[in-house]
Design a protein around this motif. Structure first.
Motif, PDB file in Angstrom:
ATOM      1  N   SER A  49       0.836  -1.215   0.000  1.00 30.88           N
ATOM      2  CA  SER A  49       0.000   0.000   0.000  1.00 30.88           C
ATOM      3  C   SER A  49       0.859   1.249   0.000  1.00 30.88           C
ATOM      4  O   SER A  49       0.535   2.248  -0.642  1.00 30.88           O
ATOM      5  N   GLN A  94      -7.770   0.614  -0.660  1.00 30.79           N
ATOM      6  CA  GLN A  94      -7.962  -0.631   0.078  1.00 30.79           C
ATOM      7  C   GLN A  94      -9.236  -0.547   0.933  1.00 30.79           C
ATOM      8  O   GLN A  94      -9.957  -1.498   1.083  1.00 30.79           O
ATOM      9  N   ASP A 163      -5.853  -1.078  -4.834  1.00 32.82           N
ATOM     10  CA  ASP A 163      -5.283  -1.726  -3.657  1.00 32.82           C
ATOM     11  C   ASP A 163      -6.260  -2.778  -3.149  1.00 32.82           C
ATOM     12  O   ASP A 163      -7.295  -2.434  -2.585  1.00 32.82           O
TER      13      ASP A 163
HETATM   14 MG   LIG Z   1      -2.098  -2.768   2.089  1.00 36.11          MG
END
Ligand SMILES: [Mg+2]
Ligand SMILES: Nc1ncnc2c1ncn2[C@@H]1O[C@H](COP(=O)(O)OP(=O)(O)OP(=O)(O)O)[C@@H](O)[C@H]1O
Length: 219
Positions: A49, A94, A163
Motif C-alpha cells: 500500500s 484498500q 489496492d
Molecule cells: Mg495494504
C-alpha cells in the motif's frame, strides 16, 4: 508505440518505529506502460500500500523519482499534486473511500462529472445498479468496493491503481472485477497496477511483481 505511464526509480521510504527506523521500500523500481496490467503480491505489512500510495502521489518518498506520462512529478511542488492526481490517476483504495454524503451514483456524477448514462452502464456492468441512489452507509462492503471501482473507471486517468480490489468480493465477482480492470488497461490503453492477495486473479495480469524485504522483483 508503447509509452511508459508510470515510472518509479530508486524509491526509498522508511517509517519511524519508536527509536528504530524501518525501511519499507528499499530502492524500488517499477515501470508500467500504457495498456499494461501489473499485479503486486507480497506478505501483509511488506509495503504494498505504501508503494501504491507513493505511485498515486498521496505520500512522498524519502528519495527517488516518480514520472507520470513522461513528466517528472516528484520534482513538482506539493500544491500541484492534487491537480495531477485528479487528471492522471484513478485510485481504488484498500478501504474504498466514498464520500458519506453523496449517493453511490453521485460519487461519479458529482465528483467526476460523469454523465447519467455512463453511470448507469458502469453500475450495471458491476451488478450494482440497484444501489445507485443509496448512500455508502447503506451498502455492503462489496457494493462499496464496486462503487469505488466504477469511480476509477469513470475517470479518464492514464493510470489506474487498485489496492486489494477484490478483498470484499466473492470469488466470482472478484474475478469479474479484475477482468474489468484488465479490459480497461487493454482496450482503453491505460496502465493499471493492482495489489492483491488473491492468487485466483493473478492469471489475468500481464506481469506479476513480488514485494518482500523492501525489494520489488518481477516473477
Ligand atoms: Mg495494504
Ligand atoms: N504512517 C505510518 N507510520 C508508521 N508505520 C507505517 C505507516 N504506514 C505504514 N506503516 C508500516 O509500514 C509497513 C508497510 O505497510 P503497508 O500498509 O504498506 O503494507 P501492506 O503490504 O499494504 O500490507 P497489507 O497487505 O496488510 O495491506 C507496515 O509494517 C506498517 O505498519
Amino acid at each position: 508505440m508503447t509509452s511508459t505511464v508510470l515510472q518509479m526509480k530508486n524509491i526509498v521510504k522508511s517509517y519511524r518505529d519508536g527509536e528504530a527506523e524501518r525501511t519499507v521500500l528499499d530502492r524500488v523500481n517499477l515501470e508500467v506502460k500504457a495498456g499494461e496490467f501489473a499485479a503486486i503480491v507480497g506478505p501483509s505489512g511488506c509495503g504494498k500500500s505504501t508503494l501504491l500510495n507513493i505511485a498515486g502521489m498521496m505520500l512522498s518518498p524519502d528519495s527517488g523519482e516518480i514520472s507520470l506520462c513522461g513528466e517528472k512529478v516528484s520534482a513538482l511542488p506539493k500544491k500541484k499534486w492534487t491537480a495531477i492526481r485528479k487528471e492522471k490517476i484513478g485510485f481504488i483504495f484498500q478501504n474504498h473511500q466514498l464520500l458519506p454524503y453523496l449517493r453511490a451514483g453521485e460519487q461519479l456524477s458529482v465528483l467526476m462529472g460523469t454523465d447519467e448514462k455512463t453511470v448507469q452502464e458502469l453500475f450495471q456492468e458491476l451488478s450494482i445498479a440497484h444501489v445507485i441512489r443509496q448512500y455508502p452507509s447503506a451498502l455492503s462492503g462489496g457494493e462499496r468496493q464496486r462503487v469505488a471501482i466504477a469511480r476509477a473507471f469513470a475517470s479518464d486517468a492514464a493510470l489506474i491503481l487498485a489496492d486489494e480490489p477484490t478483498a470484499s468480493l466473492d470469488s466470482e465477482r472478484g474475478h469479474h472485477v479484475v477482468e474489468m480492470i484488465r479490459m480497461e488497461a487493454h482496450s482503453r490503453n491505460r496502465a493499471a497496477v493492482m495489489v492483491t492477495h488473491d492468487e485466483r486473479v493473478l492469471d489475468l495480469a500481464d506481469c506479476i511483481y513480488r514485494m518482500e524485504d523492501g525489494k520489488l522483483t518481477k516473477i
